[in-house]
Design a protein around this motif. Structure first.
Motif, PDB file in Angstrom:
ATOM      1  N   ASP B  22      -6.424 -12.978 -21.359  1.00  6.18           N
ATOM      2  CA  ASP B  22      -6.389 -13.333 -22.780  1.00  6.18           C
ATOM      3  C   ASP B  22      -5.338 -12.506 -23.507  1.00  6.18           C
ATOM      4  O   ASP B  22      -4.885 -11.472 -22.997  1.00  6.18           O
ATOM      5  CB  ASP B  22      -7.781 -13.163 -23.396  1.00  6.18           C
ATOM      6  N   ASP B  24      -5.569 -10.636 -26.000  1.00  5.16           N
ATOM      7  CA  ASP B  24      -6.002  -9.267 -26.334  1.00  5.16           C
ATOM      8  C   ASP B  24      -5.642  -8.288 -25.211  1.00  5.16           C
ATOM      9  O   ASP B  24      -5.439  -7.102 -25.470  1.00  5.16           O
ATOM     10  CB  ASP B  24      -7.523  -9.215 -26.562  1.00  5.16           C
ATOM     11  N   SER B  80      -5.226 -17.132 -23.005  1.00  2.65           N
ATOM     12  CA  SER B  80      -6.296 -17.666 -23.857  1.00  2.65           C
ATOM     13  C   SER B  80      -6.592 -16.709 -25.006  1.00  2.65           C
ATOM     14  O   SER B  80      -6.149 -15.562 -25.016  1.00  2.65           O
ATOM     15  CB  SER B  80      -7.563 -17.889 -23.024  1.00  2.65           C
ATOM     16  N   GLY B  81      -7.330 -17.219 -25.980  1.00  2.90           N
ATOM     17  CA  GLY B  81      -7.778 -16.368 -27.087  1.00  2.90           C
ATOM     18  C   GLY B  81      -6.880 -16.436 -28.301  1.00  2.90           C
ATOM     19  O   GLY B  81      -6.404 -17.496 -28.686  1.00  2.90           O
ATOM     20  N   SER B  82      -6.651 -15.278 -28.861  1.00  2.00           N
ATOM     21  CA  SER B  82      -5.952 -15.125 -30.136  1.00  2.00           C
ATOM     22  C   SER B  82      -4.583 -15.793 -30.151  1.00  2.00           C
ATOM     23  O   SER B  82      -3.880 -15.823 -29.138  1.00  2.00           O
ATOM     24  CB  SER B  82      -5.798 -13.625 -30.405  1.00  2.00           C
ATOM     25  N   SER B  83      -4.183 -16.270 -31.338  1.00  2.00           N
ATOM     26  CA  SER B  83      -2.900 -16.966 -31.495  1.00  2.00           C
ATOM     27  C   SER B  83      -1.719 -16.017 -31.614  1.00  2.00           C
ATOM     28  O   SER B  83      -0.595 -16.455 -31.780  1.00  2.00           O
ATOM     29  CB  SER B  83      -2.952 -17.846 -32.741  1.00  2.00           C
ATOM     30  N   ARG B  84      -1.953 -14.724 -31.550  1.00  2.00           N
ATOM     31  CA  ARG B  84      -0.897 -13.731 -31.785  1.00  2.00           C
ATOM     32  C   ARG B  84       0.364 -14.010 -30.965  1.00  2.00           C
ATOM     33  O   ARG B  84       0.345 -13.944 -29.743  1.00  2.00           O
ATOM     34  CB  ARG B  84      -1.433 -12.318 -31.491  1.00  2.00           C
ATOM     35  N   ILE B 107      -1.997 -22.418 -27.346  1.00  2.00           N
ATOM     36  CA  ILE B 107      -1.231 -21.711 -28.384  1.00  2.00           C
ATOM     37  C   ILE B 107      -0.225 -20.783 -27.727  1.00  2.00           C
ATOM     38  O   ILE B 107       0.933 -20.703 -28.132  1.00  2.00           O
ATOM     39  CB  ILE B 107      -2.154 -20.933 -29.359  1.00  2.00           C
TER      40      ILE B 107
END
Lengths: 464, 198
Positions: B22, B24, B80-84, B107
């Motif tokens: 992910d 993160d 996966s996860g945050s759009s950062r 994303i």
């Protein structure tokens, strides 16, 4: 040809279709915050571009903000610098800015809906993956990267291939202590963390029809946790009555016109989805996660499933359990809890604090537990005080903090120390998400409350 | 032009056979506080790469001098996860120009392409072949040809084609980006906005 809710909203926003390429997709509402916007503004400067429609972009400070002493200067110089950049960029380009201290300040996905900015049929983006929250209103809402933030600022459009369509139906009656958070954790545990990647989800069935707007926001919020770009629910009377009268919602003749359009926003009978799932509400119990992605969830009374029974790789499963310090087939009930966090864009609204208080009332915080009680916005904070929830919290030994994203991603000081266990109402249990080495168990506000007063993972049904 | 052009890349590769990596992990949230796009590579995979006292974790692949190159090969469901977008910036800044996996989160995939990193999705079987080839010889070369939409393990000659839409392919080969495209159609957008008037 019968079409889906998603098709209706998507197709109404395509400015141009590029052959063998993405759609040029028009954005109605754009939210920005301090973390993912500064480089986008730098990009505008480097190319000497202006913000095309500043009135369609709204800025709020949330990711980095402290949750105590917000009246004082922000101590961390890097955070302070980002907050200042947001304020200066907003002022420079004429964008509404709800910074620290503004009565409208709060988490972007809480303040958008509560101020009437989020409306059915809209396209809404933000440089934050939990933008999917706004889909609860029948909007197409999803997270974007910083390059795309720059696109929206400079042209009010992004380039997006149209996702595939998935419908998830949940019918029946939810059991005692089963909340919208449990519904979504259940769905994600069935689909896995990548089960909806490439899809946009519509949630349907009587469970969602009976759900409050806040509950629908919790469910749509978590859509990204199974890989979906977003999730949406057809607007209905519950939606309209939530919006009616909110500050920036349409009024008078504009309301009537909008309402007539919103009433057309549902999936036609016979419309085709690329994938469809059906679940029975009776199969869902209060949920908790045991691993390091949101798909690793289970009913609270169950034991940790065996890796071999899971769809993902067993190597990932073993790494995950080792990180958490758990063993396969362990019971989750009775595990010691060091921290409890209630808040975030997932569960930081008034209904979440009412649920939390319903279990706290007349009990005391467990001595060894550190609890962070963080409202999603100043409006939620005011409601907590007006409704007497603050008194219940105070009597039980809890402190109410100030609004922000807080321990959900631990960019501020609200960090869970390495090796410690947190029951959290937020959305991600990734390694280190709540601080380096932190161990997160995702759950509902009821499960969080039960852990906060007992100090152990506890079935909330026993306290109700 | 926002980034280097991408045509054909031939390089050794760094293997990261972990699923569900992910964003993160790629870059933890506490390193997202910059207001400029600089030096994110230093914190790429920070908590997998360094101990809490900032000493390198010897068993992490980026700390193993045997492995190097401009291609990162990740396990299934990468990003996966945050759009950062900072995750893509960190990968780029570290020196990678291509990420190979059997599945990408949406994303992340967009963010990568938008800054000139080519995400190459291969079959799970081909991914295993790549990991095996690197295990056999860490210096083995992987060739990624964007014009031909093909990835080749040079040691074995095994190859597979990959998908990318024609518009994005053209952008990457020529170093164009979406903002250039959108700026060129501003009048069409403004007519659309006027007609919608929401």
């Amino acid at each position: 040809m019968p079409s889906t809710l998603f098709d209706k909203v998507w197709d109404a926003h395509v400015v141009r279709k590029i052959e063998d390429g993405p759609d040029v997709f028009f954005i109605d509402r754009h939210f920005i915050h301090e973390v993912t916007s500064p480089v986008a503004f730098l990009g505008l400067e480097n190319r000497d571009l202006k913000v095309m429609y500043p009135e369609h972009t709204f800025a709020t400070a949330d990711h980095n903000t402290p949750t105590i002493n917000q009246h004082l200067p922000v101590a961390d110089p890097l955070s302070a610098n980002q907050l200042m950049a947001l304020e200066q960029n907003s002022a420079k380009y004429g964008i509404s800015h709800w910074g620290l201290g503004n009565p409208k300040n709060g988490i972007v996905h809480v303040v958008g809906p509560e101020n009437g900015i989020t409306l059915p049929g809209m396209t809404i983006v933000c440089g934050d993956s939990h933008t999917s929250t706004h889909g609860a209103f029948g909007a197409i809402a999803f997270g974007i990267g910083t390059s795309e933030v720059e696109m929206v600022l400079s042209s009010q459009c992004i380039m997006q291939p149209k996702p595939l369509k998935m419908r998830i139906n949940v019918n029946g009656s939810l059991g005692k202590a089963v909340t919208p958070k449990d519904v979504t954790l259940y769905i994600i545990s069935k689909l896995t963390t990548a089960g909806a990647t490439g899809y946009f989800v519509e949630y349907a069935g009587d469970v969602f029809e009976k759900m409050s707007m806040e509950g629908r926001m919790t469910v749509c919020n978590m859509s990204i946790e199974m890989g979906a770009r977003g999730g949406m629910i057809a607007p209905d009377e519950t939606t309209f009555s939530y919006i009616n009268g909110r500050e920036l919602a349409p009024k008078g003749a504009a309301w009537d016109k909008a309402l007539a359009y919103w009433k057309t926003l549902s999936t036609d009978a016979g419309a085709i989805f690329d994938k469809e799932y059906n679940f029975d509400a009776a199969d869902i119990e209060p949920m908790i996660t045991y691993g390091t992605n949101p798909g690793m969830g289970m009913g609270i009374s169950q034991s940790i499933p065996k890796g071999i029974d899971l769809k993902g790789g067993t190597a990932t499963y073993e790494k995950s359990l080792a990180y958490m310090g758990f063993q396969e087939k362990d019971q989750m009930i009775g595990k010691k809890v060091d921290f409890v966090f209630i808040g975030s864009c997932t569960n930081g609204r008034i209904e979440d604090f009412r649920a939390f208080a319903s279990i706290i009332k007349g009990r005391k915080k467990a001595e060894h537990v550190t609890a962070w009680i963080v409202p999603g916005s100043h409006i939620v904070e005011a409601q907590i005080k007006e409704e007497g929830i603050l008194d219940i919290l105070t009597d039980a030994g809890f402190l109410l903090r100030q609004p922000g994203c807080s321990a959900c991603l631990a960019m501020n000081d609200d960090k869970v120390p390495a090796g410690k266990y947190a029951v959290s109402t937020s959305n991600r249990n990734f390694e280190g998400r709540q601080g380096p080495g932190s161990r997160t168990m995702l759950a509902s506000p009821l499960v969080a409350a039960a852990a906060a007063v007992t100090g152990y993972v506890t079935d909330p049904r026993e306290l109700m | 032009m926002a980034y280097d052009k991408f045509t054909t890349l031939t390089s050794s590769a760094v293997p990261l056979p972990i699923e569900n990596v992910d964003t993160d992990q790629i870059i933890p949230a506490r390193f997202l506080k910059a207001t400029k796009r600089e030096a994110f590579g230093e914190n790429l995979f920070r908590d997998w790469r360094y101990n809490s006292d900032d000493s390198p974790k010897q068993d992490f692949v980026l700390n193993n001098p045997i492995y190097s190159g401009k291609i990162l090969v990740g396990g299934n469901n990468f990003g996966s996860g945050s759009s950062r977008e900072h995750a893509a910036w960190a990968i780029y800044d570290y020196g990678f120009r291509c990420v190979v996996s059997s599945f990408f989160a949406d994303i992340f995939k967009n963010n990568a392409i938008n800054m000139g990193i080519l995400p190459v999705q291969v079959s799970p079987e081909f991914l295993i072949q790549i990991f095996s080839a690197i295990e056999l010889d860490p210096h083995t070369k992987i060739e990624v040809s964007l014009p031909n939409q093909a990835i080749v393990i040079q040691a074995t000659g095994a190859s597979e084609s990959f998908e990318i839409n024609g518009y994005k392919k053209n952008n990457l080969i020529n170093g164009f980006d979406d903002i250039d495209y959108l700026q060129a159609m501003k009048s069409e957008i403004s007519a659309f906005a006027t007609a919608r008037a929401v």
